[in-house]
Scaffold this active site. Structure first.
Site, short mmCIF file in Angstrom:
data_model
loop_
_atom_site.label_atom_id
_atom_site.label_comp_id
_atom_site.label_asym_id
_atom_site.label_seq_id
_atom_site.Cartn_x
_atom_site.Cartn_y
_atom_site.Cartn_z
N GLY A 554 27.69 57.78 -88.01
CA GLY A 554 28.11 57.07 -88.89
C GLY A 554 29.09 55.93 -88.63
O GLY A 554 29.19 55.74 -87.58
N GLY A 556 32.57 53.32 -89.66
CA GLY A 556 33.44 52.89 -90.78
C GLY A 556 34.17 51.54 -90.43
O GLY A 556 33.51 50.72 -89.76
N GLY A 557 35.40 51.35 -91.21
CA GLY A 557 35.77 49.93 -90.97
C GLY A 557 36.44 50.13 -89.69
O GLY A 557 36.69 48.79 -89.44
N ASP A 674 44.26 58.11 -96.12
CA ASP A 674 42.67 57.38 -96.39
C ASP A 674 41.89 58.85 -96.68
O ASP A 674 40.81 58.80 -96.35
CB ASP A 674 42.35 56.79 -95.44
CG ASP A 674 41.09 56.03 -95.64
OD1 ASP A 674 40.45 55.75 -94.65
OD2 ASP A 674 40.80 55.50 -96.71
#
Length: 843
Positions: A554, A556-557, A674
């Site tokens: 994966g 993400g930011g 988050d």
């Protein structure tokens, strides 16, 4: 005639001198090697002379060639094993039973049958075979003159020096070549002038002795000084170097077990006290610690019977299976008995260990279940969240009950409070009515209050204790019935006491003896406090383990996650490696945040941190692998590929438990900031865990922050309204854990609708997913929210109400995560959300 007489006289004298020479040679030979098989250890005549071993003496692998102690109890020489021979000392228990108590150079290969051992003035040397080069076993610090095999099992060498024992006795063995070196672990030692060495017959001339180089055993009258080790044998009948080490470090009173193939501590006895210097084994079997100041601490609690014969020999051995045992050898009856044992098996938090068929097993405390089996630790956590006990002191029995465990030892050092109470019921009630108490142990009329986590417990059937574990829920009906039956039996027994007078007298006598000898039945106090720190991995290890970072899980930011297979303990474990990216300062900030915060979080529903890499500008974090990916990869799938409704509810409950732990059960409150489906990961067994702590913050009690844009951390669509509100410098908004509650509520609604909140805002900018759900609830059209899923109406309404409660605009109207967990578990009713009630009233 004269000539004949002269010839006869010459022949007579010649025969006389020849006989004298033969007798002298035989006498010298008998002093060098004595066949112990022909000796009787109980024959007083065999104890009369202590045979001296002169320089130049030797022994062979013949089973009648040994250097024997005066009593005949100990023999020094070769002993056969498997396909060869070792050099060592054997205890002769009987003509058919011998026990190896010391091995010289167990790192060497076994010698052949043609080998022989030489005692020279320089050392002990083994010649493997004829015309071969001699192999030094030990070299002496000065010239040797003689040696003795003493009756306590100590082989001593005497020399010309008149000083104390030299501290320069050279051990040829280089342990770094044979075993993995460990920081702070010393694998050999020599006898120095400051050390106490037993068996000294001429202290001014002893230059070497076997007691100073123990292998796996210490004998009665021997000691192990701090900084020294015992190393186990490889097997029951294999005395080469094994894989376990018992170390006695300086500066405390702790015995530590290591495994040669493990990077962590396997077991710690946890004995507390002064700075002890020696682990002693007396001739009477007493095993205890002593300090230079004269302090003593008995750690075996073994006491021989009054009728114990004088010819008892004791030894303490670290056996091949990593169990430290104390043996008693009765030479009069020619028998051996194990009188004490400590098994070095690690059990993690909230579990206890017990021996099953000779093997140690870990068992969870009542109300707990296994959540981790990462080697070598087994960890247990509660299978149900306990409700808050504040303001419930007078009604605690309606919310909690106490489970009982018997004969648990080793948790005394964890007690935060000790009460002198007279009964089990008083101890149970004292913990039941104390919010801080989560377990209690009743022993010796004392009640020890304990907190979680519980560590170090083990079953010892000779330790008379009862441990109470606080569990959720009132006492069950079967338990109540059992108590009623017990009361009825007691009343009946009281009414018919005249009939049972003999039985009562027997019980009273039993308890009198029990109280008298209780202290003799105590065993070791174990404290297996296991604090396993995250391991450091090199960048090269992570690069190779992840196959050049090719298997991406994966992105993400803040980083990209890859799969890797890394060696952890004795196993290769599949893990997830998060590689942070971005500017160096930002990457360092995210790395520090995750390491600091996830290091504080230790829960079944929090992704476990296994290690990290901090190599120049490269920052990587190693987590346990969650093979089923994130919640987002399941709930936003097309119909038919989504998890069942029951499984989705279980995932939401597990996530709520993890967030509740961050908010309430950590030492300092942690706000994740988050929470979203991408950060709720799913394990193989569908257990949900919270991940990604890069934006998380520690928040002290009553701490406030200015609600500026700097607090708008998180992902669009999940950020609470108070975190996005702009205010001038004169206004402040308290930012608390309610921000995570709001994000969790969005996740609940997205899980119900299988649609993202951001997608709803794009379709109808003025109608968010929250508003859409509120309108459907007010119109009693909740089934329209489902994308073809079949759900019972009450279950759907319950989950919708929980989600709407969590997304209330006013943070004070949102529930805390503890209430959310209890609503999902069905322990409390779910109220109607205030915003929905207001809409219904206005309409």
């Amino acid at each position: 005639m004269v000539l004949t007489n002269r010839l006869l006289l010459i022949f007579f004298f010649r025969a006389f001198w020849m006989k004298a020479i033969v007798d002298e040679v035989q006498a010298q030979s008998s002093s060098n090697t004595i066949p112990y098989r022909a000796l009787n250890p109980n024959n007083p005549a065999s104890k009369a002379v202590e045979p001296a071993i002169t320089v130049g003496s030797s022994v062979t692998t013949d089973d009648t060639s040994f250097w024997i102690s005066s009593s005949g109890n100990f023999a020094f020489g070769f002993y056969g094993e498997s396909d060869g021979f070792f050099v060592g000392i054997q205890l002769i228990v009987s003509p058919t039973e011998t026990v190896v108590v010391w091995t010289a150079r167990p790192d060497l290969k076994r010698f052949s049958k043609d080998a022989f051992l030489n005692f020279t003035d320089e050392g002990l040397f083994v010649t493997p075979e004829k015309e071969a080069v001699a192999i030094p076993l030990f070299k002496f610090s000065s010239k040797a003159t003689s040696a003795n095999m003493l009756d306590n099992g100590n082989f001593v060498v005497f020399g010309y020096t008149n000083s104390a024992i030299s501290g320069t006795s050279e051990v040829v063995l280089s342990t770094a070549d044979t075993v993995d070196a460990k920081p702070g672990v010393v694998y050999g030692r020599s006898c120095s002038a400051s050390s106490r060495c037993s068996g000294r017959t001429s202290s001014d001339s002893i230059i070497w002795r076997s007691f100073d180089f123990p292998t796996d055993t210490i004998l009665g009258d021997q000691f192990l000084s701090c900084g020294s080790n015992l190393t186990s044998s490889a097997g029951k009948k294999d005395h080469s170097i094994g894989k376990y080490i018992l170390n006695f470090p300086c500066g405390g009173a702790t015995l530590v077990f290591y495994g040669l193939n493990s990077s962590g501590i396997d077991w710690d006895t946890g004995a507390s006290g002064a700075n002890y210097n020696y682990l002693n084994l007396d001739e009477d079997g007493r095993l205890y610690l002593t300090s230079s100041g004269g302090n003593e601490k008995d750690i075996s609690h073994y006491k021989p019977n009054k009728d114990t014969p004088d010819d008892m020999i004791y030894r303490a051995t670290l056996d091949w299976d990593n169990i430290f045992r104390l043996y008693a050898h009765n030479l009069q009856h020619k028998s051996t008995k194990m009188v004490n044992e400590i098994f070095a098996k690690i059990c993690g938090v909230n579990s206890y260990s017990m021996l099953v068929s000779g093997n140690a097993e870990c068992i969870c405390m009542p109300g707990f279940e296994i959540v981790s089996r990462y080697p070598p630790v087994t960890e247990c956590w509660r299978n149900k969240t306990l409700p808050s006990c504040v303001n419930l002191t007078n009604a605690a029995a309606t919310v909690f009950h106490m489970e009982e465990l018997y004969n648990i030892v080793g948790m005394d050092d964890l007690a935060y409070g000790v009460l002198s109470l007279g009964s089990l019921e008083e101890c149970s009630d004292a913990c039941l009515n104390d919010c801080n108490c989560e377990a209690a142990s009743f022993v010796d009329q004392k009640c020890l209050k304990l907190k979680l986590p519980l560590t170090g417990g083990r079953i010892d059937t000779k330790y008379p204790s009862i441990t109470f574990i606080k569990s959720a829920g009132a006492q069950s009906e079967p338990q109540k019935r059992r108590e009623i039956c017990i009361v009825a039996i007691i009343l009946s027994a009281t009414a018919t006491i005249s009939i049972w007078i003999v039985l009562i007298a027997f019980i009273g006598a039993y308890w009198l003896l029990f109280r008298r000898f209780r202290e003799e039945w105590r065993k070791w106090e174990l404290a297996l406090t296991e604090e396993i720190a995250p391991r450091y991995f090199s960048y090269e290890e992570l690069r190779k383990g992840s196959n050049e970072f090719k298997h991406q899980l994966g992105k993400g930011g803040h980083g990209t996650v890859f799969r890797a297979d890394l060696p952890i303990g004795d196993h290769t474990v599949a893990v997830a490696v998060k590689k942070l990216h971005g500017p160096e300062t930002e990457g360092e900030r995210e790395f520090q945040a995750e390491m600091r915060l996830i290091g504080r979080a230790y829960h079944a529903n929090i992704v476990r941190l296994l290690g990290f890499c901090h190599d120049s500008s490269r920052r990587l974090i190693v987590y346990e692998l969650m093979v089923r990916g994130s919640l987002a990869s399941h709930i936003f799938e097309i119909r038919g590929q989504r998890p069942s409704w029951e499984r989705r509810v279980a995932i939401l409950l597990a996530a709520a438990r993890g967030i509740h732990y961050l908010h309430c059960e950590c030492e300092s409150k942690i706000i994740h900031r988050d929470i979203k489906p991408e950060n709720i990961l799913i394990a193989e067994d569908w257990t949900a865990k919270i991940a990604d702590f890069g934006l998380a913050k520690l928040l002290n009690k009553n701490q406030t922050r200015a609600a500026t844009r700097t607090l708008a951390a998180g992902t669009d669509g999940y950020v609470a309204p108070e975190c996005e509100r702009e205010v001038d410098g004169s206004e402040e908004t308290q930012v608390s854990e309610k921000a995570d509650v709001y994000s969790y509520g969005i996740v609940v609604l997205e899980t119900i609708c299988s649609k993202r909140n951001r997608e709803a805002l794009k379709e109808l900018p003025k109608l968010s997913l929250c508003e859409k759900v509120r309108q459907s609830y007010a119109a009693k059209e909740l089934l329209k929210l489902l994308d073809g899923d079949e759900v019972a109406a009450p279950e759907l309404e319950k989950l919708v109400k929980i989600g709407l409660l969590c997304v209330e605009e006013d943070p004070n109207k949102r529930p805390v995560m503890e209430d959310v967990v209890m609503m999902l578990e069905g322990d409390v009713d779910v109220p109607t959300p205030p915003s929905v009630s207001f809409s219904l009233q206005t309409s």
